[in-house]
Design a protein around this motif. Structure first.
Motif, PDB file in Angstrom:
ATOM      1  N   CYS A 221       0.688  -1.084   0.158  1.00 47.26           N
ATOM      2  CA  CYS A 221      -0.118  -0.023   0.105  1.00 47.26           C
ATOM      3  C   CYS A 221       0.957   1.279   0.050  1.00 47.26           C
ATOM      4  O   CYS A 221       1.761   1.481   0.847  1.00 47.26           O
ATOM      5  CB  CYS A 221      -0.941  -0.102   1.143  1.00 47.26           C
ATOM      6  SG  CYS A 221      -1.950   1.548   1.408  1.00 47.26           S
ATOM      7  N   HIS A 223       0.395   4.081   1.203  1.00 48.01           N
ATOM      8  CA  HIS A 223       0.345   4.899   2.272  1.00 48.01           C
ATOM      9  C   HIS A 223       1.199   4.487   3.258  1.00 48.01           C
ATOM     10  O   HIS A 223       2.265   5.468   3.482  1.00 48.01           O
ATOM     11  CB  HIS A 223      -1.056   4.729   2.937  1.00 48.01           C
ATOM     12  CG  HIS A 223      -1.143   5.645   4.169  1.00 48.01           C
ATOM     13  ND1 HIS A 223      -1.535   4.960   5.492  1.00 48.01           N
ATOM     14  CD2 HIS A 223      -1.097   6.731   4.721  1.00 48.01           C
ATOM     15  CE1 HIS A 223      -1.493   5.812   6.553  1.00 48.01           C
ATOM     16  NE2 HIS A 223      -1.084   7.135   6.007  1.00 48.01           N
ATOM     17  N   MET A 224       1.440   3.353   3.855  1.00 44.97           N
ATOM     18  CA  MET A 224       2.494   3.074   4.773  1.00 44.97           C
ATOM     19  C   MET A 224       2.972   1.604   4.477  1.00 44.97           C
ATOM     20  O   MET A 224       3.543   1.042   5.407  1.00 44.97           O
ATOM     21  CB  MET A 224       1.917   3.286   6.298  1.00 44.97           C
ATOM     22  CG  MET A 224       1.677   4.638   6.748  1.00 44.97           C
ATOM     23  SD  MET A 224       3.230   5.059   7.455  1.00 44.97           S
ATOM     24  CE  MET A 224       3.220   6.716   7.154  1.00 44.97           C
ATOM     25  N   GLY A 225       2.627   1.069   3.295  1.00 43.55           N
ATOM     26  CA  GLY A 225       3.160  -0.373   3.054  1.00 43.55           C
ATOM     27  C   GLY A 225       2.425  -1.561   3.371  1.00 43.55           C
ATOM     28  O   GLY A 225       2.719  -2.576   3.417  1.00 43.55           O
ATOM     29  N   GLY A 226       1.071  -1.178   3.987  1.00 40.27           N
ATOM     30  CA  GLY A 226       0.178  -2.123   4.119  1.00 40.27           C
ATOM     31  C   GLY A 226      -0.041  -3.545   3.096  1.00 40.27           C
ATOM     32  O   GLY A 226       0.159  -3.130   2.041  1.00 40.27           O
ATOM     33  N   CYS A 240      -7.369  -1.019   2.051  1.00 42.29           N
ATOM     34  CA  CYS A 240      -6.169  -1.724   2.918  1.00 42.29           C
ATOM     35  C   CYS A 240      -6.613  -2.050   4.245  1.00 42.29           C
ATOM     36  O   CYS A 240      -7.143  -1.308   4.954  1.00 42.29           O
ATOM     37  CB  CYS A 240      -5.202  -0.486   2.865  1.00 42.29           C
ATOM     38  SG  CYS A 240      -3.475  -1.014   3.648  1.00 42.29           S
ATOM     39  N   TRP A 242      -4.884  -1.734   6.978  1.00 39.55           N
ATOM     40  CA  TRP A 242      -4.047  -1.254   7.974  1.00 39.55           C
ATOM     41  C   TRP A 242      -4.843   0.134   8.333  1.00 39.55           C
ATOM     42  O   TRP A 242      -5.292   0.719   9.387  1.00 39.55           O
ATOM     43  CB  TRP A 242      -2.569  -0.725   7.550  1.00 39.55           C
ATOM     44  CG  TRP A 242      -1.638  -1.867   7.681  1.00 39.55           C
ATOM     45  CD1 TRP A 242      -1.939  -3.172   8.102  1.00 39.55           C
ATOM     46  CD2 TRP A 242      -0.103  -1.917   7.619  1.00 39.55           C
ATOM     47  NE1 TRP A 242      -0.857  -3.873   8.015  1.00 39.55           N
ATOM     48  CE2 TRP A 242       0.019  -3.147   7.874  1.00 39.55           C
ATOM     49  CE3 TRP A 242       0.551  -1.043   7.460  1.00 39.55           C
ATOM     50  CZ2 TRP A 242       1.315  -3.498   7.812  1.00 39.55           C
ATOM     51  CZ3 TRP A 242       2.055  -1.350   7.301  1.00 39.55           C
ATOM     52  CH2 TRP A 242       2.326  -2.541   7.609  1.00 39.55           C
ATOM     53  N   HIS A 243      -4.981   0.985   7.534  1.00 30.65           N
ATOM     54  CA  HIS A 243      -5.690   2.522   7.988  1.00 30.65           C
ATOM     55  C   HIS A 243      -6.785   2.632   6.797  1.00 30.65           C
ATOM     56  O   HIS A 243      -7.538   4.130   6.820  1.00 30.65           O
ATOM     57  CB  HIS A 243      -4.637   3.585   7.749  1.00 30.65           C
ATOM     58  CG  HIS A 243      -3.319   3.351   8.301  1.00 30.65           C
ATOM     59  ND1 HIS A 243      -2.233   3.003   7.502  1.00 30.65           N
ATOM     60  CD2 HIS A 243      -3.193   3.306   9.745  1.00 30.65           C
ATOM     61  CE1 HIS A 243      -1.414   2.855   8.761  1.00 30.65           C
ATOM     62  NE2 HIS A 243      -1.652   3.051   9.877  1.00 30.65           N
ATOM     63  N   GLY A 244      -7.400   1.928   5.972  1.00 32.54           N
ATOM     64  CA  GLY A 244      -8.610   2.113   5.227  1.00 32.54           C
ATOM     65  C   GLY A 244      -8.387   2.666   3.962  1.00 32.54           C
ATOM     66  O   GLY A 244      -9.346   3.134   3.407  1.00 32.54           O
ATOM     67  N   SER A 245      -7.364   3.009   3.471  1.00 36.38           N
ATOM     68  CA  SER A 245      -7.231   3.647   2.064  1.00 36.38           C
ATOM     69  C   SER A 245      -7.749   2.635   1.110  1.00 36.38           C
ATOM     70  O   SER A 245      -7.704   1.356   1.183  1.00 36.38           O
ATOM     71  CB  SER A 245      -5.623   3.939   1.579  1.00 36.38           C
ATOM     72  OG  SER A 245      -5.268   4.974   2.435  1.00 36.38           O
ATOM     73  N   PRO A 258      -6.221   7.570   4.165  1.00 37.14           N
ATOM     74  CA  PRO A 258      -5.209   8.404   3.897  1.00 37.14           C
ATOM     75  C   PRO A 258      -4.411   8.440   2.684  1.00 37.14           C
ATOM     76  O   PRO A 258      -3.513   9.454   2.688  1.00 37.14           O
ATOM     77  CB  PRO A 258      -4.443   8.176   5.421  1.00 37.14           C
ATOM     78  CG  PRO A 258      -4.582   6.729   5.517  1.00 37.14           C
ATOM     79  CD  PRO A 258      -6.090   6.453   5.178  1.00 37.14           C
TER      80      PRO A 258
HETATM   81  S1  FES Z   1      -0.818   1.152   5.002  1.00 34.04           S
HETATM   82 FE1  FES Z   1      -2.600   1.098   3.624  1.00 34.04          FE
HETATM   83  S2  FES Z   1      -3.880   2.804   4.542  1.00 34.04           S
HETATM   84 FE2  FES Z   1      -2.125   2.751   5.728  1.00 34.04          FE
END
Ligand code: FES
Length: 304
Positions: A221, A223-226, A240, A242-245, A258
């Motif tokens: 992902c 955003h942060m690699g999820g 995703c 992890w944080h819902g992107s 995000p």
């Molecule tokens: S790592 Fe995917 S939304 Fe944050």
């Protein structure tokens, strides 16, 4: 080096976790609706916070310059006030990004926010002193505010660059994908609507079958690699875990933050029921008649 090590220590300060958890819940509870995505920076394609911080910093630096010259007290005071007003949206955008980051980011982010809040407080005192005609004190407090903003900026830079808090964690993987076709399986081997993890060389990819169509994205992902293959697929998008992107499967467009940058999508070819993928080709130029060239987007087509 010593400064960097001090900041690294903040990353490990578990004593900050209770406060970060409380503040995070408060930020998540803000009734921002779709405006939250705007604050993340989705319309820009990258975080909005670093753009907005230019306004208060610019105003306060300008105030400091005017403070160094006689006769500009009024203009400097106005700039101090403008900086305080501009700090509010910048802080809000930073807070919504912060609430969807990892714990190490949040610890440093908490100290970053504390420094900037202290700076705004110093500027408020500076403004009050200027209002009372105590311009010497106002200048001194303004200088203290600017120094504190500098400390906040240092911590913000650490989050953005050392911890890659605002960078795409997927885009660079595009360059590692092969430019030749690689078979990844037969269409019927993919379960409808279920994300599947795979590796293409050393790059993780994720494939989803929709009917006779298969879409393939870089799995990490942005955003942060999820791990997107562990996310959920619905309405032609993957979310995703992890944080819902949420990214559209057809072109990787960000439907919900995000994340702000599109998720890289691989070029797919289906021949005789076999799915092959390769790195998407960039916009190229092809020769036209009489030696002209015209830009052509060659990345979109499926060679069925
Ligand atoms: S790592 Fe995917 S939304 Fe944050």
């Amino acid at each position: 080096m010593r400064v960097a090590e001090q900041i690294r220590r903040i990353e490990r300060m578990t004593s900050l976790d209770r406060t970060t958890a409380l503040l995070r819940r408060a930020v998540e509870a803000l009734p921002l609706g779709r405006f939250r995505d705007t604050l993340h920076g989705i319309p820009l394609g990258h975080p909005l916070h670093p753009v907005l911080v230019q306004l208060p910093i610019g105003a306060w630096v300008s105030a400091a310059v005017l403070d160094s010259m006689p006769g500009y007290e009024r203009a400097a005071h106005r700039l101090v006030t403008a900086g305080m007003l501009a700090a509010a949206p910048a802080a809000l955008a930073g807070a919504v990004d912060w609430s969807r980051q990892q714990q190490r980011h949040r610890r440093v982010g908490l100290v970053h926010a504390a420094a900037n809040t202290a700076a705004v407080g110093l500027y408020a005192l500076s403004s009050a002193a200027r209002t009372r005609g105590r311009h010497g004190l106002g200048r001194a407090l303004g200088l203290a505010g600017l120094t504190t903003v500098g400390v906040g900026g240092l911590l913000g830079g650490h989050i953005a660059y050392s911890l890659a808090g605002g960078a795409s964690h997927a885009d660079y993987l595009l360059d590692r994908l092969p430019s030749e076709w690689h078979d990844i399986g037969a269409v019927h081997e993919f379960t409808e609507g279920e994300p599947v993890h795979g590796m293409l060389g050393d790059t993780p990819i994720m494939a989803v079958r929709t009917g006779e169509d298969v879409r393939v994205l870089v799995e990490t992902c942005g955003h942060m690699g999820g791990p997107l293959s562990r996310g959920t697929v619905r309405d032609g998008c993957v979310t995703c875990p992890w944080h819902g992107s949420t990214f559209r499967l057809t072109d990787g467009a960000v439907m919900r933050g995000p994340a702000t940058a599109p998720q890289p999508v691989l070029e797919v070819r289906i021949r005789d029921g076999v799915v092959s993928v390769r790195r998407p080709r960039p916009v190229a130029t092809v020769p036209r008649q009489r030696g002209e060239t015209v830009p052509v987007d060659t990345a979109a087509g499926k060679d069925a």
